[in-house]
Design a protein around this motif. Structure first.
Motif, PDB file in Angstrom:
ATOM      1  N   ARG A  67      -3.060  12.779   7.385  1.00 50.13           N
ATOM      2  CA  ARG A  67      -3.440  11.642   6.547  1.00 50.13           C
ATOM      3  C   ARG A  67      -3.945  10.498   7.433  1.00 50.13           C
ATOM      4  NH1 ARG A  67      -2.764   6.442   6.584  1.00 50.13           N
ATOM      5  NH2 ARG A  67      -3.221   5.490   4.611  1.00 50.13           N
ATOM      6  N   VAL A 125      -7.909   8.854   7.821  1.00 54.45           N
ATOM      7  CA  VAL A 125      -8.246   7.432   7.690  1.00 54.45           C
ATOM      8  C   VAL A 125      -8.944   6.955   8.960  1.00 54.45           C
ATOM      9  CG1 VAL A 125      -7.329   5.105   7.433  1.00 54.45           C
ATOM     10  CG2 VAL A 125      -6.330   6.978   6.119  1.00 54.45           C
ATOM     11  N   GLN A 171       1.748  -1.145   2.096  1.00 53.54           N
ATOM     12  CA  GLN A 171       1.076  -0.221   1.179  1.00 53.54           C
ATOM     13  C   GLN A 171       2.037   0.721   0.473  1.00 53.54           C
ATOM     14  OE1 GLN A 171      -2.737   0.210   4.205  1.00 53.54           O
ATOM     15  NE2 GLN A 171      -1.732   2.049   3.435  1.00 53.54           N
ATOM     16  N   LYS A 172       3.265   0.826   0.973  1.00 50.84           N
ATOM     17  CA  LYS A 172       4.269   1.758   0.418  1.00 50.84           C
ATOM     18  C   LYS A 172       3.784   3.204   0.480  1.00 50.84           C
ATOM     19  CE  LYS A 172       6.758  -1.828  -1.098  1.00 50.84           C
ATOM     20  NZ  LYS A 172       7.855  -2.300  -0.283  1.00 50.84           N
ATOM     21  N   THR A 173       2.953   3.476   1.482  1.00 53.31           N
ATOM     22  CA  THR A 173       2.448   4.847   1.624  1.00 53.31           C
ATOM     23  C   THR A 173       3.593   5.822   1.903  1.00 53.31           C
ATOM     24  OG1 THR A 173       0.442   3.892   2.545  1.00 53.31           O
ATOM     25  CG2 THR A 173       0.736   6.245   2.839  1.00 53.31           C
ATOM     26  N   GLU A 220       6.665   5.663   0.897  1.00 57.45           N
ATOM     27  CA  GLU A 220       7.407   5.942  -0.348  1.00 57.45           C
ATOM     28  C   GLU A 220       6.660   6.945  -1.203  1.00 57.45           C
ATOM     29  OE1 GLU A 220       8.629   2.374  -2.449  1.00 57.45           O
ATOM     30  OE2 GLU A 220       9.401   1.567  -0.571  1.00 57.45           O
ATOM     31  N   ALA A 221       5.327   6.785  -1.276  1.00 56.50           N
ATOM     32  CA  ALA A 221       4.531   7.732  -2.049  1.00 56.50           C
ATOM     33  C   ALA A 221       4.699   9.134  -1.474  1.00 56.50           C
ATOM     34  CB  ALA A 221       3.058   7.320  -2.033  1.00 56.50           C
ATOM     35  N   ILE A 222       4.657   9.242  -0.154  1.00 56.71           N
ATOM     36  CA  ILE A 222       4.756  10.558   0.483  1.00 56.71           C
ATOM     37  C   ILE A 222       6.131  11.175   0.222  1.00 56.71           C
ATOM     38  CG2 ILE A 222       4.735  11.767   2.696  1.00 56.71           C
ATOM     39  CD1 ILE A 222       2.771   9.626   3.708  1.00 56.71           C
ATOM     40  N   MET A 223       7.169  10.337   0.216  1.00 59.54           N
ATOM     41  CA  MET A 223       8.521  10.871   0.062  1.00 59.54           C
ATOM     42  C   MET A 223       8.825  11.317  -1.365  1.00 59.54           C
ATOM     43  SD  MET A 223      10.908   8.726   2.652  1.00 59.54           S
ATOM     44  CE  MET A 223      10.494   7.134   2.013  1.00 59.54           C
ATOM     45  N   LEU A 279      15.021   2.607   4.021  1.00 56.76           N
ATOM     46  CA  LEU A 279      14.282   3.143   2.869  1.00 56.76           C
ATOM     47  C   LEU A 279      15.098   4.043   1.948  1.00 56.76           C
ATOM     48  CD1 LEU A 279      10.809   4.018   4.425  1.00 56.76           C
ATOM     49  CD2 LEU A 279      11.508   1.942   3.242  1.00 56.76           C
ATOM     50  N   ASN A 322       1.346   3.041  -5.622  1.00 54.12           N
ATOM     51  CA  ASN A 322       1.260   3.143  -4.167  1.00 54.12           C
ATOM     52  C   ASN A 322       0.200   4.168  -3.788  1.00 54.12           C
ATOM     53  OD1 ASN A 322       2.616   5.476  -4.803  1.00 54.12           O
ATOM     54  ND2 ASN A 322       4.586   4.768  -4.059  1.00 54.12           N
ATOM     55  N   PHE A 351      -8.327   5.514   0.930  1.00 51.24           N
ATOM     56  CA  PHE A 351      -9.040   6.693   0.449  1.00 51.24           C
ATOM     57  C   PHE A 351      -9.707   6.446  -0.905  1.00 51.24           C
ATOM     58  CE2 PHE A 351      -5.691   9.054   2.978  1.00 51.24           C
ATOM     59  CZ  PHE A 351      -6.557   9.437   3.983  1.00 51.24           C
ATOM     60  N   VAL A 403      -5.376  14.479  -0.383  1.00 50.07           N
ATOM     61  CA  VAL A 403      -4.396  14.186   0.672  1.00 50.07           C
ATOM     62  C   VAL A 403      -2.980  14.364   0.121  1.00 50.07           C
ATOM     63  CG1 VAL A 403      -3.462  12.348   2.132  1.00 50.07           C
ATOM     64  CG2 VAL A 403      -5.930  12.697   1.995  1.00 50.07           C
ATOM     65  N   TYR A 404      -2.779  13.926  -1.119  1.00 54.85           N
ATOM     66  CA  TYR A 404      -1.437  14.052  -1.693  1.00 54.85           C
ATOM     67  C   TYR A 404      -1.052  15.520  -1.865  1.00 54.85           C
ATOM     68  CZ  TYR A 404       2.653  12.004  -3.861  1.00 54.85           C
ATOM     69  OH  TYR A 404       3.940  11.590  -4.097  1.00 54.85           O
ATOM     70  N   TYR A 408       0.689  17.134   0.989  1.00 57.13           N
ATOM     71  CA  TYR A 408       2.131  16.902   1.146  1.00 57.13           C
ATOM     72  C   TYR A 408       2.940  17.977   0.430  1.00 57.13           C
ATOM     73  CZ  TYR A 408       0.392  12.244   2.414  1.00 57.13           C
ATOM     74  OH  TYR A 408      -0.282  11.206   2.992  1.00 57.13           O
ATOM     75  N   ARG A 459      -2.251  12.099  -9.770  1.00 55.17           N
ATOM     76  CA  ARG A 459      -1.672  12.448  -8.473  1.00 55.17           C
ATOM     77  C   ARG A 459      -0.329  13.149  -8.653  1.00 55.17           C
ATOM     78  NH1 ARG A 459       0.149   7.770  -4.358  1.00 55.17           N
ATOM     79  NH2 ARG A 459       1.901   7.813  -5.818  1.00 55.17           N
TER      80      ARG A 459
END
Lengths: 262, 306
Positions: free
Chosen positions: A18, A22, A97-99, A101-104, A260, B89, B94, B102-103, B106, B150
């Motif tokens: 990711r 970017v 951005q809380k990226t 948290e989104a991933i988790m 977190l 979030n 992107f 990308v999501y 994961y 998403r």
């Protein structure tokens, strides 16, 4: 606090990827930005101060001052690139951005996220070190064949400083906090690690202090190799950098869990 | 899912700094239903969801999510779940399509598998043609829909939505509701939190009302209304309404609540009260059937929660 050892999986690579995607969008300005700062110092000090020392001194491994400085700069820029990525960029992704948290919310653990960030920051450090190596090799300041062999060590330097930086990020209330880390830790260490001048020029107490500084070990490992020689005590230098990486990552993961996953 | 329950929470407790935010919460989702967690701000809804997802360990209680024990195997469980968080979030670096691709990574879903899915998901979200649009230029409603898309990249069995329509305009809310209904008819199970009663009444087959970390009522919206409150409501407002309420309302209703300048009279038969109000032209009134909001306010009180 949850001090269980970091448990990560291959999903960490999705986090790395990711960040890579970017970065790729802005790769050229990013590389130029990474190069500009260390280059300015290297050429400014190298030619400015170097002109006062026309002889190749033994303290400089028998090389010119600018070559001596260039070999230190490879290390210092790797440290800076890893630190900036783990601090400012990492904090943006974690807090602003809380990226993370989104991933988790996906099947990716917090430990995976932190390890992904670690690997990414170390990758950027390697990239930064490589860019400088390309320039100084082109100028004939270092020995190209050995220069390739130092890249894994540059990556290790990146890992160590990424892990240390992630500790600071886990504790940071805001971006302002990072100034303390740079002013109180990174800058003094740069001066005490033999980047700009040989450590032997310092009083004994400072030389002793330098033996625990990860950057000093990075410089001691990388500089001789760039001059075409195997460094003394290479195993010790690598072991210190690896140990810093493991211990700092462990602490960073525990602190980030507290922040977190509460 | 090997016969495992989709989501089962039993006796959850969680304290922060000595304050019990979740104080013994148990609930269980039936496959294919939409289950709502309702409660005022600070009732413990979000913390309950975080426990269910394995993002925080409860102090006590047990959770089974998608057949897996949580938090022990939360990562495996989350592979079968989609999440729409309270605050968007999306990845600002992107485009819309890149966010989905990308999501998906994961979840271990590679690029090729997403080639067909991305247009399909964007279409579902009403975002066809926005593939290459950056997140920063999307409206609030578009971002919400993209977040919903998403949450579907892994074709989840269970969708967890934390206040999915907070901050959206009516058009955008209706669109989200319509999409959620489509997902239900496609067999998805949904768990949502909200403090919009109309949303809960419209979408949820069953819901739980939470307050102070506890579930204080649970059931189908109609049953809750029938079981907890008189069927008719007469709202009396206008000049002198509070005075009227304290002097005369008691003759027509056993329960009359005054909030500001309005008296809410709960009655089984509204006719005598309405006839009485006919003779008081200074008072204005609104007669309506009782709804979930009346139940909610009865159970959780009218005081502000901050």
């Amino acid at each position: 606090m949850d001090w269980t050892p970091p448990r990560f999986s291959l999903r960490a690579l999705a986090v790395w990827r990711r960040n890579f995607l970017v970065w790729r969008k802005l790769a050229i300005p990013s590389v130029l930005g990474n190069l500009a700062d260390p280059m300015i110092y290297m050429f400014g000090l190298g030619y400015g101060l170097g002109s006062l020392m026309p002889e190749a001194l033994p303290q400089f491994h028998g090389a010119s001052y600018i070559a001596f400085l260039a070999t230190g700069t490879v290390c210092a820029s790797a440290m800076n690139a890893a630190s900036f990525e783990a601090l400012y960029s990492g904090f943006s992704r974690m807090h602003v951005q809380k990226t993370w948290e989104a991933i988790m919310n996906a099947p990716v653990s917090l430990d995976d996220v932190v390890v992904g960030e670690l690997l990414w920051a170390a990758s950027k450090a390697t990239l930064s070190g490589t860019a400088i190596l390309v320039v100084v090799s082109a100028l004939g300041l270092v020995q190209p064949p050995m220069a390739l062999a130092v890249l894994p060590i540059v990556f290790l330097v990146g890992l160590a400083f990424a892990a240390l930086g992630l500790i600071v990020t886990a504790l940071a209330p805001s971006y302002d906090f990072f100034m303390y880390y740079f002013t109180l830790f990174v800058t003094p260490m740069t001066l005490l690690s033999g980047v700009f001048f040989p450590l032997e020029q310092l009083p004994a107490a400072f030389q002793a202090a330098a033996t625990v500084l990860p950057l000093a070990h990075g410089v001691e490992a990388i500089r001789p190799m760039l001059f075409g020689r195997l460094p003394e005590g290479l195993a010790v230098h690598l072991a210190v950098l690896a140990a810093v990486t493991v211990v700092a990552l462990w602490i960073a993961v525990a602190l980030t869990r507290r922040r977190l996953l509460r | 899912m090997a016969g495992g329950r989709i989501l089962d929470a039993e006796g959850l407790r969680k304290s922060y700094d000595g304050r019990e935010v979740v104080a013994g919460v148990s609930f269980s989702l039936r496959p294919g239903e939409c289950y709502g967690l309702l409660g005022p701000n600070g009732a413990g809804k979000t913390t309950t969801l975080r426990c269910c997802l394995g993002l925080t360990a409860p102090d006590a209680g047990s959770i089974t999510l998608a057949g897996e024990p949580v938090p022990a195997r939360a990562r495996e469980a989350r592979a079968r779940v989609g999440v729409v968080p309270q605050f968007d979030n999306l990845d600002p670096d992107f485009t819309a399509a890149e966010n989905l691709r990308v999501y998906a990574r994961y979840f271990g879903i590679k690029g090729d598998a997403m080639d067909a899915r991305v247009p399909e998901l964007l279409g579902f979200a009403g975002l066809s043609g926005k593939e290459n649009t950056g997140i920063k230029t999307l409206s609030g409603g578009m971002k919400r829909r993209l977040t919903l898309a998403r949450a579907l990249v892994n074709d989840p069995d269970l969708l967890i939505l934390d206040e999915p329509t907070t901050g959206l305009d009516p058009q955008a809310r209706h669109l989200i509701w319509e999409r959620l209904k489509r997902l239900m008819s496609a067999g998805k199970t949904i768990l949502l939190t909200t403090h919009f009663m109309d949303e809960a009444e419209r979408l949820c087959q069953r819901l739980a009302i939470m307050d102070d970390g506890r579930i204080i009522a649970e059931g189908a919206p109609r049953d809750l209304i029938r079981g907890h409150i008189e069927p008719q409501v007469v709202e009396v407002y206008g000049e002198g309404a509070p005075e009227w309420a304290s002097a005369e309302a008691g003759r027509f209703t056993r329960r009359c609540e005054v909030s500001g300048e309005t008296a809410f009279c709960y009655v089984a038969d509204a006719a005598p009260l309405l006839a009485h109000l006919e003779e008081r032209p200074a008072l204005r009134s609104l007669h309506r059937p009782a709804n979930l909001e009346d139940v909610f306010l009865k159970l959780t009180g009218r005081e502000l929660r901050d």
